[in-house]
Each structure stands twice: as structure tokens, then as C-alpha cells.
Design an enzyme around this catalytic site. Structure first.
Site, short mmCIF file in Angstrom:
data_model
loop_
_atom_site.label_atom_id
_atom_site.label_comp_id
_atom_site.label_asym_id
_atom_site.label_seq_id
_atom_site.Cartn_x
_atom_site.Cartn_y
_atom_site.Cartn_z
CG ASP A 14 -2.22 4.31 -7.95
OD1 ASP A 14 -1.68 3.61 -7.06
OD2 ASP A 14 -3.22 5.01 -7.76
CG HIS A 16 -2.29 2.54 -4.08
ND1 HIS A 16 -1.77 3.63 -4.73
CD2 HIS A 16 -2.07 2.75 -2.76
CE1 HIS A 16 -1.26 4.46 -3.83
NE2 HIS A 16 -1.42 3.95 -2.62
#
Length: 138
Positions: A14, A16
Site C-alpha cells: 500500500d 497511501h
């Protein structure tokens, strides 16, 4: 009073970063010592950082829906590494699709997480839970 130490980061593949930065500032402003590992962090990196910093809690974020897969076996690895009983939190968009959060929460509890937080949870909610679980007086 001695500051409590948190290791935070975004697990797995990920990338983000925005929520991670928001949490970093919120936890720091709330008086925690925060070791921010950033994005694309492995279970082993969380555990190593927690050992090195003598952390009180590991706070994992996940936004791309793979949190459940990325976190499998995390509690067992913590225990094996000598981090028995360390607080384990997860938050964000931690499963694929729309699932009733109480069921998601049950699965993460079964995986050994102390608390899990769904999408849109405010940093204040996590801070309040940490202060309660770490027996910090306001």
C-alpha cells in the site's frame, strides 16, 4: 509522565501516504512518541522497529483493502519476537468490498488485534482508545 511510543505505518504494498501523515501529526500532537515507518511496510519491519524503540503499540494502516491478508500471523510473529502483549491496532479500509464492520472487527480480534477501526474513523477516536488501553491519564 513518560511518553508512550507508537510504531505506525502502512502495511503491505500500500502506498497511501496521506492518512499516515495525518495520523503521525495527530499522535505526536496528542503527546505520543511516534516512529513513522511510512508506506509499504512489512510485518517484520513493524516488529523490528517496535523492538528497537521499546514501543507500547503498533498502529497499522491499510487503505487498499488487503489489510486482512497483510496482517495474517502478525500477533504470532510479535509473540515469537518477544513482543507478547504489545497493543496491536489496525485501521482504514482493511478488507475488500463492503462488509459489516462488526464482522470485520471479529476477524481481526481473532487474529490477535486489540482494536480495529473502519474507514473514516477520526484520529481522535484512535487516540482516545490508545490512552485508555495504555492506561494514560489525561
Amino acid at each position: 509522565m513518560e511518553k508512550k511510543t507508537l510504531v505506525i505505518g502502512v502495511i503491505g504494498a500500500d502506498v497511501h501516504a496521506v492518512g499516515n501523515k495525518i495520523l503521525y501529526h495527530a499522535f505526536t500532537d496528542a503527546g505520543f512518541e511516534v516512529i513513522n515507518l511510512g508506506v509499504m511496510v512489512s510485518q517484520e519491519e513493524f516488529i523490528s522497529a517496535a523492538i528497537e524503540s521499546n514501543a507500547d503499540a503498533i498502529v497499522i494502516s491499510s487503505l487498499y483493502g488487503q489489510g486482512e491478508l497483510d496482517c495474517r500471523g502478525m500477533r504470532e510473529k510479535c509473540d515469537e519476537a518477544g513482543l507478547k502483549g504489545i497493543l496491536l491496532y489496525i485501521g482504514g479500509n482493511i478488507v475488500i468490498g463492503k462488509q459489516p464492520f462488526n464482522e470485520v472487527e471479529k476477524r481481526f480480534k481473532a487474529m490477535g488485534f486489540d482494536r480495529s477501526f473502519g474507514p473514516g474513523t477520526s484520529p481522535e477516536e484512535g487516540i482516545a482508545a490508545l490512552k485508555k488501553d495504555l492506561h494514560m491519564e489525561d
